[in-house]
Design an enzyme around this catalytic site. Structure first.
Site, PDB file in Angstrom:
ATOM      1  N   CYS A 277       0.832  -1.203   0.000  1.00  0.00           N
ATOM      2  CA  CYS A 277       0.000   0.000   0.000  1.00  0.00           C
ATOM      3  C   CYS A 277       0.867   1.254   0.000  1.00  0.00           C
ATOM      4  CB  CYS A 277      -0.923  -0.015   1.214  1.00  0.00           C
ATOM      5  SG  CYS A 277      -1.928   1.479   1.373  1.00  0.00           S
TER       6      CYS A 277
ATOM      7  N   CYS B  47      -0.544   4.071   2.217  1.00  0.00           N
ATOM      8  CA  CYS B  47      -0.337   3.860   3.653  1.00  0.00           C
ATOM      9  C   CYS B  47       1.103   4.147   4.079  1.00  0.00           C
ATOM     10  CB  CYS B  47      -0.668   2.415   4.027  1.00  0.00           C
ATOM     11  SG  CYS B  47      -2.258   1.815   3.447  1.00  0.00           S
ATOM     12  N   ASP B  48       2.056   3.719   3.278  1.00  0.00           N
ATOM     13  CA  ASP B  48       3.447   3.669   3.735  1.00  0.00           C
ATOM     14  C   ASP B  48       4.427   4.540   2.964  1.00  0.00           C
ATOM     15  OD1 ASP B  48       2.659   1.737   5.615  1.00  0.00           O
ATOM     16  OD2 ASP B  48       2.922   0.116   4.167  1.00  0.00           O
TER      17      ASP B  48
END
Length: 311
Positions: free
Chosen positions: A131, A134-135
């Site tokens: 992701c 997300c990261d």
């Protein structure tokens, strides 16, 4: 805890189905094991959803969720473990509770497929990610590897360039599978380069974080160690349908088989969205599936009212 409809999964398909059933005045429970939105929450920018030039996936998820709550949809949390037919009703079991409903709509979606190589599990969350949204921010001025050649891989590689110093896309073929417009953006991006005809054989690390990947050329057999600080993997999808395999409504790969009315082999059980056996898995197709499933769940209840015990 009896309902007219239980919808399992709060991605775009499940939320659209809930919108249709709630507007039909059906008592609806939307069961989800995480936050509403499904894969939309892992998507940087959505550019092919009607009505928006571009919108962040999490923002679109929130707008969809806000739209269904005003119609009285109940939202519950739970990890579904299976479904059973109980007379005219369907029983939905979670780890903590059981529910009865006249109809069930399965909209559990799918998840990113793992590479299955050494180091992947060890360094998951420590440099291995699925992701970018997300990261990505954790990798400012870092070197990254993106594995895959489809829309998701290339789009997320482009997204990662706003953080990383360089992004290398590793693809097992000599041409990308992504849409042409997405490919053009990647080829024009100075931070992106390509490692063709290659696969990742192992993810290396120092027991704390990722330090590199071992790459093999599938044509020559040559192996190379590429230094990097993170690996983002986009090599396909697997259905999140394990709780329903015992109900004999899936194919060998686990995708749920339906007709165009979203009906499964079990009367009163429908499926929609990415968990279905189908060709195109997009937010737009999930929304279309959800509308069809919600409407046909309503019609099923109307046609079978005599079979249901008055509550």
């Amino acid at each position: 805890m009896n309902y007219d409809v239980i919808i399992i999964g709060a991605g775009p398909a499940g939320m659209t189905a809930a919108l249709y059933t709630a507007r039909a005045n059906l008592k609806t429970l939307l069961l989800e094991r995480g936050i509403p939105g499904g894969q939309m929450n892992n998507t940087a920018e959505v550019e092919n959803y009607p009505g928006y030039d571009s919108i962040l996936g999490p923002d679109l998820a929130l707008k969809m969720y806000d739209g269904i709550t005003r119609f009285g949809v109940e939202h519950g949390y739970g990890n579904v473990t299976g479904i059973e037919v109980v007379g005219a009703y369907k029983k939905v079991m979670t780890e903590d509770a059981s529910y009865l409903a006249k109809t069930v709509i399965i909209a559990t979606g799918c998840e990113h497929r793992k590479l299955g190589v050494e180091g992947e599990e060890t360094y998951s969350g420590r440099g291995v990610s699925y992701c970018a949204v997300c990261d990505g921010a954790f990798f400012k001025n870092k070197k990254l590897i993106v594995v895959g050649g489809g829309d998701s891989a290339v789009e997320e590689a482009i997204y990662l360039t706003q953080f990383a110093s360089e992004v290398k896309i590793v693809h097992r073929r000599d041409a990308l599978r992504a849409q042409k417009i997405i490919q053009d953006r990647a080829f024009a991006n100075e931070k992106i380069s390509f490692i063709w005809d290659s696969v990742v054989e192992e993810i290396k690390g120092n027991n704390q974080v990722v330090t590199g990947v071992q790459i093999k050329n599938v044509k020559t057999g040559e192996k190379v160690l590429e230094d990097c600080d993170g690996v983002f993997i986009y090599v396909g999808l697997d259905p999140l349908t394990e709780p329903f395999v015992a109900a004999n409504i899936t194919d060998e790969a686990g995708w749920i088989i339906t007709n165009e009315r979203m009906e499964t082999a079990i009367p009163g059980v429908f499926a929609c969205g990415d968990a279905r056996q189908k060709e195109l898995r997009q937010i737009t197709t999930a929304v279309g599936d959800g509308g069809v499933a919600g409407q046909n769940a309503y019609q099923y209840i109307e046609s079978n009212q005599a079979n249901f015990v008055s509550e």
